[in-house]
Design a protein around this motif. Sequence first.
Motif, PDB file in Angstrom:
ATOM      1  N   ASP A   1       0.858  -1.185   0.000  1.00 17.36           N
ATOM      2  CA  ASP A   1       0.000   0.000   0.000  1.00 17.36           C
ATOM      3  C   ASP A   1       0.895   1.236   0.000  1.00 17.36           C
ATOM      4  OD1 ASP A   1      -2.204   1.664   0.128  1.00 17.36           O
ATOM      5  OD2 ASP A   1      -3.151   0.604   1.788  1.00 17.36           O
ATOM      6  N   GLY A   2       0.300   2.376  -0.394  1.00 16.84           N
ATOM      7  CA  GLY A   2       1.028   3.636  -0.388  1.00 16.84           C
ATOM      8  C   GLY A   2       1.997   3.775  -1.550  1.00 16.84           C
ATOM      9  N   CYS A   3       2.538   4.986  -1.692  1.00 12.30           N
ATOM     10  CA  CYS A   3       3.477   5.264  -2.782  1.00 12.30           C
ATOM     11  C   CYS A   3       4.428   6.370  -2.354  1.00 12.30           C
ATOM     12  CB  CYS A   3       2.719   5.675  -4.050  1.00 12.30           C
ATOM     13  SG  CYS A   3       3.801   5.930  -5.479  1.00 12.30           S
ATOM     14  N   SER A   4       5.706   6.201  -2.674  1.00 13.77           N
ATOM     15  CA  SER A   4       6.722   7.189  -2.337  1.00 13.77           C
ATOM     16  C   SER A   4       7.269   7.901  -3.571  1.00 13.77           C
ATOM     17  CB  SER A   4       7.873   6.514  -1.580  1.00 13.77           C
ATOM     18  OG  SER A   4       7.407   5.883  -0.406  1.00 13.77           O
ATOM     19  N   PHE A   5       6.593   7.747  -4.723  1.00 11.16           N
ATOM     20  CA  PHE A   5       7.104   8.327  -5.962  1.00 11.16           C
ATOM     21  C   PHE A   5       6.740   9.806  -6.124  1.00 11.16           C
ATOM     22  CE2 PHE A   5       7.975   4.567  -9.032  1.00 11.16           C
ATOM     23  CZ  PHE A   5       8.902   4.086  -8.135  1.00 11.16           C
ATOM     24  N   SER A   6       5.566  10.218  -5.664  1.00 14.09           N
ATOM     25  CA  SER A   6       5.144  11.621  -5.709  1.00 14.09           C
ATOM     26  C   SER A   6       5.186  12.220  -7.110  1.00 14.09           C
ATOM     27  CB  SER A   6       5.998  12.474  -4.748  1.00 14.09           C
ATOM     28  OG  SER A   6       5.813  12.043  -3.424  1.00 14.09           O
ATOM     29  N   CYS A   7       4.473  11.615  -8.047  1.00 12.60           N
ATOM     30  CA  CYS A   7       4.317  12.235  -9.371  1.00 12.60           C
ATOM     31  C   CYS A   7       3.562  13.557  -9.206  1.00 12.60           C
ATOM     32  CB  CYS A   7       3.545  11.302 -10.293  1.00 12.60           C
ATOM     33  SG  CYS A   7       4.408   9.759 -10.640  1.00 12.60           S
ATOM     34  N   ASN A   8       3.838  14.515 -10.067  1.00 11.46           N
ATOM     35  CA  ASN A   8       3.347  15.881  -9.876  1.00 11.46           C
ATOM     36  C   ASN A   8       1.829  16.019  -9.919  1.00 11.46           C
ATOM     37  OD1 ASN A   8       5.941  16.850  -9.577  1.00 11.46           O
ATOM     38  ND2 ASN A   8       6.192  17.359 -11.739  1.00 11.46           N
ATOM     39  N   PHE A   9       1.145  15.062 -10.560  1.00  8.59           N
ATOM     40  CA  PHE A   9      -0.298  15.157 -10.719  1.00  8.59           C
ATOM     41  C   PHE A   9      -1.063  14.307  -9.715  1.00  8.59           C
ATOM     42  CE2 PHE A   9       1.347  11.716 -13.301  1.00  8.59           C
ATOM     43  CZ  PHE A   9       0.530  10.654 -12.941  1.00  8.59           C
TER      44      PHE A   9
ATOM     45  N   ARG B   1       8.305  14.320 -18.227  1.00 13.29           N
ATOM     46  CA  ARG B   1       9.124  15.105 -17.296  1.00 13.29           C
ATOM     47  C   ARG B   1       8.244  16.052 -16.479  1.00 13.29           C
ATOM     48  NH1 ARG B   1      12.683  15.093 -21.729  1.00 13.29           N
ATOM     49  NH2 ARG B   1      11.909  17.111 -22.447  1.00 13.29           N
ATOM     50  N   ALA B   2       7.293  16.701 -17.146  1.00 10.30           N
ATOM     51  CA  ALA B   2       6.396  17.613 -16.439  1.00 10.30           C
ATOM     52  C   ALA B   2       5.535  16.869 -15.421  1.00 10.30           C
ATOM     53  CB  ALA B   2       5.509  18.352 -17.446  1.00 10.30           C
ATOM     54  N   MET B   3       5.215  15.628 -15.712  1.00  9.17           N
ATOM     55  CA  MET B   3       4.442  14.810 -14.778  1.00  9.17           C
ATOM     56  C   MET B   3       5.264  14.349 -13.580  1.00  9.17           C
ATOM     57  SD  MET B   3       2.277  12.265 -17.267  1.00  9.17           S
ATOM     58  CE  MET B   3       0.735  12.761 -18.045  1.00  9.17           C
ATOM     59  N   GLY B   4       6.584  14.370 -13.724  1.00 13.12           N
ATOM     60  CA  GLY B   4       7.441  13.838 -12.673  1.00 13.12           C
ATOM     61  C   GLY B   4       7.572  12.329 -12.741  1.00 13.12           C
ATOM     62  N   ARG B   5       7.314  11.751 -13.927  1.00 14.74           N
ATOM     63  CA  ARG B   5       7.514  10.321 -14.105  1.00 14.74           C
ATOM     64  C   ARG B   5       9.009  10.028 -14.243  1.00 14.74           C
ATOM     65  NH1 ARG B   5       3.381   7.313 -12.704  1.00 14.74           N
ATOM     66  NH2 ARG B   5       3.490   5.823 -14.429  1.00 14.74           N
ATOM     67  N   ARG B   6       9.404   8.804 -13.971  1.00 17.62           N
ATOM     68  CA  ARG B   6      10.839   8.490 -13.877  1.00 17.62           C
ATOM     69  C   ARG B   6      11.298   7.594 -15.021  1.00 17.62           C
ATOM     70  NH1 ARG B   6      11.745   7.706  -7.337  1.00 17.62           N
ATOM     71  NH2 ARG B   6      10.529   9.523  -6.711  1.00 17.62           N
ATOM     72  N   TYR B   7      10.810   7.859 -16.210  1.00 15.19           N
ATOM     73  CA  TYR B   7      11.192   7.102 -17.383  1.00 15.19           C
ATOM     74  C   TYR B   7      10.884   7.946 -18.602  1.00 15.19           C
ATOM     75  CZ  TYR B   7       6.172   6.260 -17.289  1.00 15.19           C
ATOM     76  OH  TYR B   7       4.818   6.446 -17.239  1.00 15.19           O
ATOM     77  N   ASP B   8      11.404   7.535 -19.751  1.00 13.46           N
ATOM     78  CA  ASP B   8      11.015   8.163 -21.007  1.00 13.46           C
ATOM     79  C   ASP B   8      10.349   7.111 -21.886  1.00 13.46           C
ATOM     80  OD1 ASP B   8      13.130   6.621 -21.975  1.00 13.46           O
ATOM     81  OD2 ASP B   8      14.505   8.319 -22.147  1.00 13.46           O
ATOM     82  N   ALA B   9       9.865   7.535 -23.033  1.00 17.80           N
ATOM     83  CA  ALA B   9       9.118   6.623 -23.892  1.00 17.80           C
ATOM     84  C   ALA B   9       9.987   5.461 -24.372  1.00 17.80           C
ATOM     85  CB  ALA B   9       8.545   7.389 -25.088  1.00 17.80           C
ATOM     86  N   ALA B  10      11.256   5.748 -24.673  1.00 21.67           N
ATOM     87  CA  ALA B  10      12.142   4.688 -25.152  1.00 21.67           C
ATOM     88  C   ALA B  10      12.340   3.624 -24.071  1.00 21.67           C
ATOM     89  CB  ALA B  10      13.481   5.281 -25.573  1.00 21.67           C
ATOM     90  N   THR B  11      12.462   4.059 -22.827  1.00 21.05           N
ATOM     91  CA  THR B  11      12.614   3.104 -21.721  1.00 21.05           C
ATOM     92  C   THR B  11      11.369   2.244 -21.581  1.00 21.05           C
ATOM     93  OG1 THR B  11      14.096   4.606 -20.539  1.00 21.05           O
ATOM     94  CG2 THR B  11      13.003   2.896 -19.234  1.00 21.05           C
ATOM     95  N   TYR B  12      10.204   2.871 -21.695  1.00 22.76           N
ATOM     96  CA  TYR B  12       8.941   2.135 -21.612  1.00 22.76           C
ATOM     97  C   TYR B  12       8.912   1.022 -22.652  1.00 22.76           C
ATOM     98  CZ  TYR B  12       3.867   1.372 -21.295  1.00 22.76           C
ATOM     99  OH  TYR B  12       2.628   0.809 -21.135  1.00 22.76           O
ATOM    100  N   LEU B  13       9.235   1.345 -23.874  1.00 24.46           N
ATOM    101  CA  LEU B  13       9.197   0.356 -24.956  1.00 24.46           C
ATOM    102  C   LEU B  13      10.265  -0.718 -24.763  1.00 24.46           C
ATOM    103  CD1 LEU B  13       8.619   2.758 -27.983  1.00 24.46           C
ATOM    104  CD2 LEU B  13       6.945   1.200 -26.956  1.00 24.46           C
ATOM    105  N   ARG B  14      11.457  -0.316 -24.366  1.00 21.92           N
ATOM    106  CA  ARG B  14      12.560  -1.278 -24.225  1.00 21.92           C
ATOM    107  C   ARG B  14      12.278  -2.295 -23.122  1.00 21.92           C
ATOM    108  NH1 ARG B  14      16.009   2.041 -22.891  1.00 21.92           N
ATOM    109  NH2 ARG B  14      16.264   1.584 -20.679  1.00 21.92           N
ATOM    110  N   ARG B  15      11.739  -1.837 -22.007  1.00 23.43           N
ATOM    111  CA  ARG B  15      11.508  -2.743 -20.886  1.00 23.43           C
ATOM    112  C   ARG B  15      10.375  -3.729 -21.147  1.00 23.43           C
ATOM    113  NH1 ARG B  15      13.137  -1.222 -15.164  1.00 23.43           N
ATOM    114  NH2 ARG B  15      15.052  -0.027 -15.459  1.00 23.43           N
ATOM    115  N   LEU B  16       9.498  -3.398 -22.078  1.00 25.04           N
ATOM    116  CA  LEU B  16       8.397  -4.311 -22.393  1.00 25.04           C
ATOM    117  C   LEU B  16       8.780  -5.367 -23.433  1.00 25.04           C
ATOM    118  CD1 LEU B  16       5.306  -1.922 -22.485  1.00 25.04           C
ATOM    119  CD2 LEU B  16       5.908  -3.591 -20.717  1.00 25.04           C
TER     120      LEU B  16
END
Length: 396
Positions: free
Chosen positions: A131-139, A248-263
Amino acid sequence: MATFSVRFLGCKVSHVDAQEIRERLLADGHSERGGSADVAVVNTCCVTHEAVRKSRHAAARAARTHQRVYVTGCGAGLDADGFAGLPENVVVVGRPTEQTPAAVARDVGAIACVQADARLDRVRAFVKVQDGCSFSCNFCVIPQVRGASRSRSADAVLREIRRRVEQGHREVVLTGINLGCYRDREAGYGLPRLVREAGATPGLARLRLSSIEINHVGDELAAALRDTPTVARHLHVPLQSGDDGVLRAMGRRYDAATYLRRLEPLGDFNLTTDVIVGFPAEDETAFRQTLDVVDAAGVSSVHVFPYSPRPGTATAAADTVPREVKRDRSARLREASRVASLARWREKLGREDVVLVDRPGRGYGDDYSPWLVDAQVGEFVRVRGAAVTEEGIRAA
């Protein structure tokens, strides 16, 4: 003895939280009843303004048919004033999720411990491991209402899974707010080991993950998912945006290329995702980039969320994309999702699958594709794809 009803809004974790309250009331000797009852529990959601509105509406409706209404969950934890002005029989329980079942049960009052091991009210069992989250995305408001990430002990999780299987649940879904953060350091568990050992539970036919952040989709987890025979070939991995500037504006910790590569190692899994449309940094080019990434990832279904500013977040005061633009982009993305779903389902024509029937006339295959099937609820049935409709795959 009191009669009660329980309703939840929002995610699978909200469902688990509502079930924990339900089980506590049953254990205390109270009786569950559909429709009007003495007590109603409305476990709320606050991920968007619309979710809060629906939660308030559900509480107001319950107040007309129940003597007491307990408003619990994320909506209650975010802002009790959001439920101001409701009838006097509505009680807002703004407590941490771990404390809520006891708080509601204490107020209702115990009668007797007559059903200490209540069965869940659904075919598949959802087991919360984190439970819970420590990532704190901006939205995101969830860290405010759920707190920092924390995990249950592996022993407690595995015992609950065994208990659910003994109760007759042959499919188990591991859930959490940020499932990949699962850790039992004392016992030496991360999520990959938990998946392997949960999947080996005697009598368990199918194991799923509810949702996993792309940051946690690494080689070790991919291997655990592939090597565990009971693991379903489906993964829900939130994208939120396919544009790096928006991410980046969302405060996410990846980019699109990383998303595709990890899948890539899970390319034969059925992939589904979440996307936020109309975030303040999103222009038409950024939105088109999201469409491209969804397509490149081979996603078969997208949960679309028009951006909604949440109080207390970094972007609370920003909502620059006009409502009509959000509606247009949402419609376009949902149409792309519909087309992708139909294409995925057509691949099932003439092929066999094993479906868990979870409601009359409907069920889900191993990869979470929906099937229209005439079989008894709660049964696993072998089917063959005969036709595709807008609602799912029709079994022969």
